[in-house]
Design an enzyme around this catalytic site. Sequence first.
Site, PDB file in Angstrom:
ATOM      1  NE  ARG A 100      13.317  27.586  -0.343  1.00  0.00           N
ATOM      2  CZ  ARG A 100      12.628  28.517  -1.011  1.00  0.00           C
ATOM      3  NH1 ARG A 100      12.552  29.622  -0.241  1.00  0.00           N
ATOM      4  NH2 ARG A 100      11.843  28.023  -2.061  1.00  0.00           N
TER       5      ARG A 100
ATOM      6  CG  HIS B  48      18.255  25.340   9.170  1.00  0.00           C
ATOM      7  ND1 HIS B  48      17.024  25.683   8.089  1.00  0.00           N
ATOM      8  CD2 HIS B  48      18.620  23.977   9.000  1.00  0.00           C
ATOM      9  CE1 HIS B  48      16.962  24.243   7.960  1.00  0.00           C
ATOM     10  NE2 HIS B  48      17.684  23.496   8.164  1.00  0.00           N
TER      11      HIS B  48
ATOM     12  CE1 TYR C 157      11.056  26.659   8.838  1.00  0.00           C
ATOM     13  CE2 TYR C 157      10.979  25.444   6.751  1.00  0.00           C
ATOM     14  CZ  TYR C 157      10.983  26.744   7.492  1.00  0.00           C
ATOM     15  OH  TYR C 157      11.046  27.988   6.631  1.00  0.00           O
TER      16      TYR C 157
ATOM     17  CG  ASP D 190      19.084  33.698   1.783  1.00  0.00           C
ATOM     18  OD1 ASP D 190      18.806  34.418   2.609  1.00  0.00           O
ATOM     19  OD2 ASP D 190      18.616  32.506   1.493  1.00  0.00           O
TER      20      ASP D 190
ATOM     21  CD  GLN E 151       5.277  30.278  12.336  1.00  0.00           C
ATOM     22  OE1 GLN E 151       5.430  30.888  12.984  1.00  0.00           O
ATOM     23  NE2 GLN E 151       6.007  30.277  11.020  1.00  0.00           N
ATOM     24  CG  ASP E 152       4.028  22.146  11.882  1.00  0.00           C
ATOM     25  OD1 ASP E 152       4.763  22.518  12.943  1.00  0.00           O
ATOM     26  OD2 ASP E 152       3.243  21.164  11.567  1.00  0.00           O
TER      27      ASP E 152
ATOM     28  CE  LYS F  67      14.402  27.404  11.790  1.00  0.00           C
ATOM     29  NZ  LYS F  67      15.085  28.022  10.738  1.00  0.00           N
TER      30      LYS F  67
ATOM     31  CD  GLU G 231       5.627   7.935  16.754  1.00  0.00           C
ATOM     32  OE1 GLU G 231       4.662   7.392  17.205  1.00  0.00           O
ATOM     33  OE2 GLU G 231       6.833   8.087  17.331  1.00  0.00           O
TER      34      GLU G 231
ATOM     35  CG  HIS H 251      17.500  31.977   6.291  1.00  0.00           C
ATOM     36  ND1 HIS H 251      16.450  31.077   5.797  1.00  0.00           N
ATOM     37  CD2 HIS H 251      18.176  32.770   5.821  1.00  0.00           C
ATOM     38  CE1 HIS H 251      16.730  31.600   4.392  1.00  0.00           C
ATOM     39  NE2 HIS H 251      17.531  32.570   4.488  1.00  0.00           N
TER      40      HIS H 251
ATOM     41  NE  ARG I 219      -1.425  -1.313   3.840  1.00  0.00           N
ATOM     42  CZ  ARG I 219      -1.692  -1.239   5.000  1.00  0.00           C
ATOM     43  NH1 ARG I 219      -2.906  -0.823   5.392  1.00  0.00           N
ATOM     44  NH2 ARG I 219      -0.823  -1.449   5.970  1.00  0.00           N
TER      45      ARG I 219
END
Length: 191
Positions: A63, A122, A135, A174, A51-52, A75, A33, A66, A28
């Site tokens: 990216r 990061h 994240y 950046d 926050q996600d 995170k 998890e 930061h 399937r």
Amino acid sequence: MKQLSIEKNPNNIEGLIVIKPRVFLDERGYFCETYNKSVMYNLGVNIDFVQDNESLSTKGVLRGLHFQKKFSQAKLVRVIQGSVFDVAVDIRSGSPTYGKYFGIELTSENHFQLYIPKGFAHGFVALSDEAIFSYKCTDFYHPEDEGGLLWNDEEIAIDWPISIIDEIIVSEKDKKHPTFKEFKEGDFKFF
């Protein structure tokens, strides 16, 4: 039954945790998890995510690097689709690994996650044609509180796997981040 394996403090950088969840595969698809508060608590991580975030990047998009200054975020990062090379740089003043980095390939196939505590810059570069990056954060995003380091800083010397990428795509913002030397010489003390 063991649900995941853990690597604490990779590259001897205290606080980082690589999480490798157990993935159950069958005809399937798969199940795994991706977060368990009690497991994190048993690892010494007693935090609340508030926050996600999720981003889509095409191959070569870089990216970072930061961080937030006053509203520092821990995170938990992972890739939902594709692959990235993910990097955390220790910017905790007084840390024995100050200015050192850890990099890891996170993919939708290996399901690895990286927990990054407060006090790190990061960033990541997308290695696949498209990468969906997810994240969880312990504080809300505050645009006025943003900070960053130059992604290709010579002193930090991140070994980005960019030889497989035709073009690196970095935002104008950046490109203007300070070098690590400029960051250290500034009046900003992180942690």
